[in-house]
Design an enzyme around this catalytic site. Structure first.
Site, PDB file in Angstrom:
ATOM      1  N   ASP A  15       0.860  -1.187   0.000  1.00 54.30           N
ATOM      2  CA  ASP A  15       0.000   0.000   0.000  1.00 54.30           C
ATOM      3  C   ASP A  15       0.902   1.245   0.000  1.00 54.30           C
ATOM      4  OD1 ASP A  15       0.831   0.508   2.651  1.00 54.30           O
ATOM      5  OD2 ASP A  15      -1.004  -0.283   3.523  1.00 54.30           O
ATOM      6  N   TRP A  44       1.597 -26.746 -13.611  1.00 50.73           N
ATOM      7  CA  TRP A  44       0.179 -26.471 -13.802  1.00 50.73           C
ATOM      8  C   TRP A  44      -0.194 -26.392 -15.274  1.00 50.73           C
ATOM      9  CZ3 TRP A  44      -1.746 -22.512  -9.615  1.00 50.73           C
ATOM     10  CH2 TRP A  44      -1.781 -23.152  -8.385  1.00 50.73           C
ATOM     11  N   PRO A  56      -8.853 -25.887  -7.626  1.00 45.27           N
ATOM     12  CA  PRO A  56      -9.352 -24.680  -6.974  1.00 45.27           C
ATOM     13  C   PRO A  56      -9.223 -24.755  -5.453  1.00 45.27           C
ATOM     14  CG  PRO A  56     -11.174 -26.061  -7.664  1.00 45.27           C
ATOM     15  CD  PRO A  56      -9.930 -26.683  -8.227  1.00 45.27           C
TER      16      PRO A  56
END
Length: 143
Positions: A15, A44, A56
């Site tokens: 941030d 993958w 998932p």
């Protein structure tokens, strides 16, 4: 046997105050998990494109202990805690300079990318995962 990887905490992961932005942590975690499967011999890209297997996340519990700062070298450790028929429970510990920043418990499920239904872990993947399975201490109340 934990899988270990190191990743830098970059400017874009933070941030404006220079503290890690938590969604960036999760994005980095996905990349480390992808690297873990590649280290087992199951990239993958191959799982997705050729074998049509997805993984998932169905559960994720993260605990943030200390802030990470831009420029930190994040040290990831992944431990396999449980292997079900189609599920896999992973524990993650992320630290910097020897100080734990956050931990997570994650459950992924093997799914068919054609039917979007769960499927049993193929024997070769299960065998590789079992080689990394760490047994929980029987005296551990969290077991």
């Amino acid at each position: 046997m934990a899988f270990k990887a190191t990743r830098p905490l970059r400017f874009g992961d933070c941030d404006p105050s220079g503290i890690a932005y938590f969604p960036s942590y999760l994005n980095i975690l996905v990349g480390v998990t992808e690297d873990y499967f590649a280290s087992l011999g199951f990239p993958w890209k191959t799982l997705i494109e050729q074998r049509r297997i997805g993984m998932p996340t169905v559960r994720l519990d993260a605990t943030f202990v200390s802030p990470g700062f831009q420029g930190d070298e994040l040290e990831f450790a992944i431990v396999v805690r449980r292997i079900g028929r189609s599920s896999l429970d992973l524990e993650h510990e992320v630290s910097a300079a020897g100080k734990v920043l956050w931990t997570a418990r994650q459950r992924v499920v093997a799914t068919s990318l054609d039917t979007h239904q769960s499927l049993a872990w193929p024997d070769d993947i299960r065998a590789a995962l079992e080689h990394h399975l760490e047994k929980t201490d029987a005296h551990d109340p969290a077991a």
